[in-house]
Design an enzyme around this catalytic site. Structure first.
Site, PDB file in Angstrom:
ATOM      1  N   GLU A   1       0.837  -1.205   0.000  1.00 48.33           N
ATOM      2  CA  GLU A   1       0.000   0.000   0.000  1.00 48.33           C
ATOM      3  C   GLU A   1       0.868   1.249   0.000  1.00 48.33           C
ATOM      4  O   GLU A   1       0.820   2.074   0.919  1.00 48.33           O
ATOM      5  CB  GLU A   1      -0.958  -0.003   1.198  1.00 48.33           C
ATOM      6  CG  GLU A   1      -2.012  -1.094   1.098  1.00 48.33           C
ATOM      7  CD  GLU A   1      -3.132  -0.965   2.120  1.00 48.33           C
ATOM      8  OE1 GLU A   1      -2.930  -0.275   3.130  1.00 48.33           O
ATOM      9  OE2 GLU A   1      -4.192  -1.559   1.906  1.00 48.33           O
TER      10      GLU A   1
ATOM     11  N   GLU B   1      -6.256  -7.917  -0.368  1.00 46.42           N
ATOM     12  CA  GLU B   1      -6.639  -7.908   1.049  1.00 46.42           C
ATOM     13  C   GLU B   1      -8.098  -7.510   1.180  1.00 46.42           C
ATOM     14  O   GLU B   1      -8.567  -6.596   0.485  1.00 46.42           O
ATOM     15  CB  GLU B   1      -5.854  -6.854   1.833  1.00 46.42           C
ATOM     16  CG  GLU B   1      -4.387  -7.077   1.995  1.00 46.42           C
ATOM     17  CD  GLU B   1      -3.760  -5.942   2.808  1.00 46.42           C
ATOM     18  OE1 GLU B   1      -4.466  -5.285   3.600  1.00 46.42           O
ATOM     19  OE2 GLU B   1      -2.564  -5.701   2.619  1.00 46.42           O
TER      20      GLU B   1
END
Ligand code: GLA
Length: 684
Positions: free
Chosen positions: A155, A312
């Site tokens: 991320e 995720e």
């Protein structure tokens, strides 16, 4: 971007798994981990994401022993690995030795180690040390048979998207020199004749640090562009190292949807071999499945229609929202299969085993603190088996006749300060229109405005405040060629420098829409207006003159009684609609229904309210996903075989409350796949 057809996707399975952090556990636990993974049907785990401090405990001293053993164990149990470059969070020794690597906020405050991602994205020291780690990890594991793909960082930009330190200031100046070449061009683009802001030397320019009042909007916009590019540069630098050393595909986890607006993912798609996304529900929102669908449709748009990987999501509650609502029985499965319906060919979670310590110890996992005898682990096992049953739809594409134009630059621009109303936010109309399509059973691709729109029956343009000439012209060509488009208020207002397009709003689309707005009349907080067709609206009205458009509805009250609010302009072979106010949901549903009827768009299936229907197609076959989000059974006139139960249905499918069916259809005519399929959106 490569897709399934040319080798971007490793293997034929639908991926199922999680982040796996064996370094948090004694090795005795690992044996139970792999046994449970096999029970759950896990076939891919992301390993090593936050393990820099374990892998390089001191400058240039590497310890790979534990990772060797973990990868060997996973491989011995037939579990593939998405191996991290481990650069996501530097170890504390880096900041101690090189304090200049720490990021600073706009007010000058330093962000210290102790959380994660405490590095300046422009730091050459960070770049050097992180690439040394990538080189070491990739060299060691390039040929490890467990490794199926590589996971750059984690991320990128999640916590450090914008750094205002001196290192970043120097990098910002370099980026600006590259963009503008000379200072006159920068001064013109930034409109620096205003408020005595003219720059006489590059060295005078800084990031938009905390200032006495509103910072220059174009400076802010360029800083957002620069910041996205700096994060992207880390991805590209790591990718270059990997491409020299490894053969497996390279990806990183995007944060499309719930992750906000920091990074221009449309421009990033070219730097990954397959698009991967993280998505977390906004637990406070009872309609969170709409946000999920929006994020998934946007991820598919970024992927150019190709299959993508859900890297995720959560099995149940997260730890970082104010009230971390747990998922109700069955919700995990509905959420996961909704992502698959919308193009995900893999479903992974954060994380495998719930942590015992650290900031995320109350985050759900596949194996909860209470162990495998739990609702969550039972649902995890069921889902694993079901994904195996869906293997045949790997590589198929999602059907979508509607495009919604989305652009991070427009998002950045519209949410800058000193605008007509703080109530105009970028995702508001985007979510409203997408929600109306969801309720109508119609799937949309969320694509960049530069995407070729040929083949879409309907194009929606919500709040595209900033638009480039070429992209505005492309919409005009689309409509003239026979397409139907809807533009919502505060679109087409400025060019890429955030300069107003003069001559009446919305400058970029005035001719296409056959309207000219002379003044905005934003509404007071809570103020509502009524239209003469009975609709209600709030937030925004404007003094609009038709210059060729037909008026479909006007204000019955409010500051502009009698002024048009909804128009339609027959342009070329198509039609361009405009809505100049913020319609409530019921009126938005009615408007979308009219547009769908005019454009000839049909739902994936006729379904009762609250039942999500999406179709995937491939190799001459089609699969209909039916996801019942309600507490009542749903009946649909569908014929085929439910891959989840093996049951056949002949024109009468019953989907129980909260249940999901995935029907391999019989007798659905061959249609187009997603019209954007295979075309990576270009972005300048
Ligand atoms: C993000 C991160 C993970 C974890 C989860 C928690 O997605 O990538 O490391 O922190 O959030 O929800």
């Amino acid at each position: 971007m490569r897709d399934a057809q040319d080798g971007g996707w490793p293997g034929e399975a639908i991926f199922y798994g999680a982040d796996y952090n064996p370094e948090q556990w004694p090795e005795e636990v690992w044996a139970e981990d792999v046994a449970l993974m096999r029970r759950a049907g896990v076939n891919l785990v992301s390993v090593g994401i936050f393990s820099w401090a374990q892998l390089e405990p001191a400058f240039d001293r590497y310890d790979f022993g534990w990772l060797d053993r973990a990868l060997d164990l996973l491989h011995a149990h037939g579990i593939g690995v998405d191996l991290a470059t481990a650069t996501a969070s530097p170890p504390p020794w880096l900041a101690r030795a090189y304090p200049e690597t720490l990021p600073r906020r706009a007010d000058g405050a330093i962000l210290w180690p102790g959380g994660r991602q405490a590095y300046c994205p422009s730091s050459p020291v960070f770049r050097r040390r992180s690439l040394a780690l990538v080189e070491a990890v990739a060299t060691r594991y390039a040929a490890h048979p467990a490794v199926l793909m590589w996971h750059v960082s984690n991320e990128l930009g999640c916590h450090n998207a914008h750094c205002y330190c001196d290192v970043s200031a120097a990098a910002f100046r370099r980026w600006l020199r590259e963009r503008y070449r000379d200072l006159d061009a920068l001064n013109a683009a930034w409109g620096t004749t205003f408020w005595s802001q003219r720059y006489g030397d590059w060295a005078e320019i800084n990031p938009p640090r905390a200032a006495p009042t509103f910072a220059n909007p174009t400076q802010q916009l360029d800083f957002l562009r620069f910041s996205s590019d700096e994060q992207r540069a880390q991805l590209r630098a790591e990718r270059r190292v990997l491409k020299r050393l490894v053969r497996q595909p390279v990806t990183t986890n995007f944060m499309i949807g719930a992750g906000g607006k920091h990074l221009d993912y449309h421009s990033w798609a070219a730097d990954v071999d397959l698009v991967a996304n993280d998505h977390y529900l906004t637990a406070a929102d009872p309609q969170a499945h709409l946000g999920l669908a929006l994020a998934a449709d946007h991820t598919r748009g970024v992927a150019g229609g190709a299959p993508w990987l859900l890297m995720e999501h959560s099995t149940s509650a997260v730890n970082w929202q104010p009230r971390n609502v747990a998922k109700t029985p069955g919700q995990l499965r509905r959420n996961s299969l909704a992502h698959v319906a919308r193009g995900a060919d893999g479903v992974l979670f954060f994380q495998w085993r719930a942590s015992r310590a650290g900031a995320e110890k109350f985050h759900s996992a596949l194996v909860p603190h209470a162990g495998p005898e739990t609702k969550v682990f039972r649902e995890v096992c069921r889902l694993g088996a079901e994904l195996r049953a869906l293997a045949e739809l790997r590589g198929s594409r999602v059907d979508a006749d509607v495009a919604i134009l989305v652009d991070y630059e427009a998002w950045w621009g519209v949410e800058l300060d000193s605008h007509p109303s703080v109530d105009v936010t970028y995702t508001d109309r985007l979510a409203a229109l997408h929600g109306a399509l969801w309720r109508a059973g119609v799937t949309a691709d969320l694509v960049h405005p530069s995407t070729d729109l040929t083949g879409y029956r309907l194009v929606l343009v919500p709040t595209l405040y900033l638009v480039r000439d070429a992209d505005a012209e492309a919409l005009t060509r689309y409509v003239h060629g026979g397409g139907t488009a809807l533009v919502t208020y505060f679109s087409g207002i400025v060019d890429e420098h955030d300069h107003i397009r003069l001559g009446g709003y919305p400058g970029a689309y005035r001719d296409l829409l056959g309207i000219r707005t002379e003044e905005f009349f934003p509404l007071r907080a809570g103020e509502r207006v009524t239209l003469d067709d009975g609709s209600t609206a709030d937030v925004w009205t404007e003094w609009l003159h038709p210059t060729g458009a037909q008026v479909l509805a006007s204000y019955a009250d409010g500051p502009l009684p009698g002024v048009p609010a909804l128009t339609r302009h027959a342009a070329g072979a198509g039609a361009a609609w405009y809505v100049g106010t913020r319609l409530d949901d019921a009126a938005t549903d009615r408007l979308v229904a009219r547009l769908l009827a005019e454009a000839g768009v049909r739902p994936a299936a006729d379904a009762p309210p609250g039942v999500e229907v999406v179709r995937r197609r491939g190799d001459g076959r089609s699969w209909l996903f039916v996801i019942n989000h309600t507490d009542r059974p749903a009946r649909l006139a569908v014929t085929g075989t439910d891959l989840l139960t093996g049951a056949d249905c002949a024109g009468d499918l019953l989907v129980k409350a909260g249940e999901v069916a995935v029907i391999r259809e019989a007798g659905v005519e061959e249609g187009r796949c997603s019209p954007g399929s295979g075309r990576a959106p270009s972005s300048s």
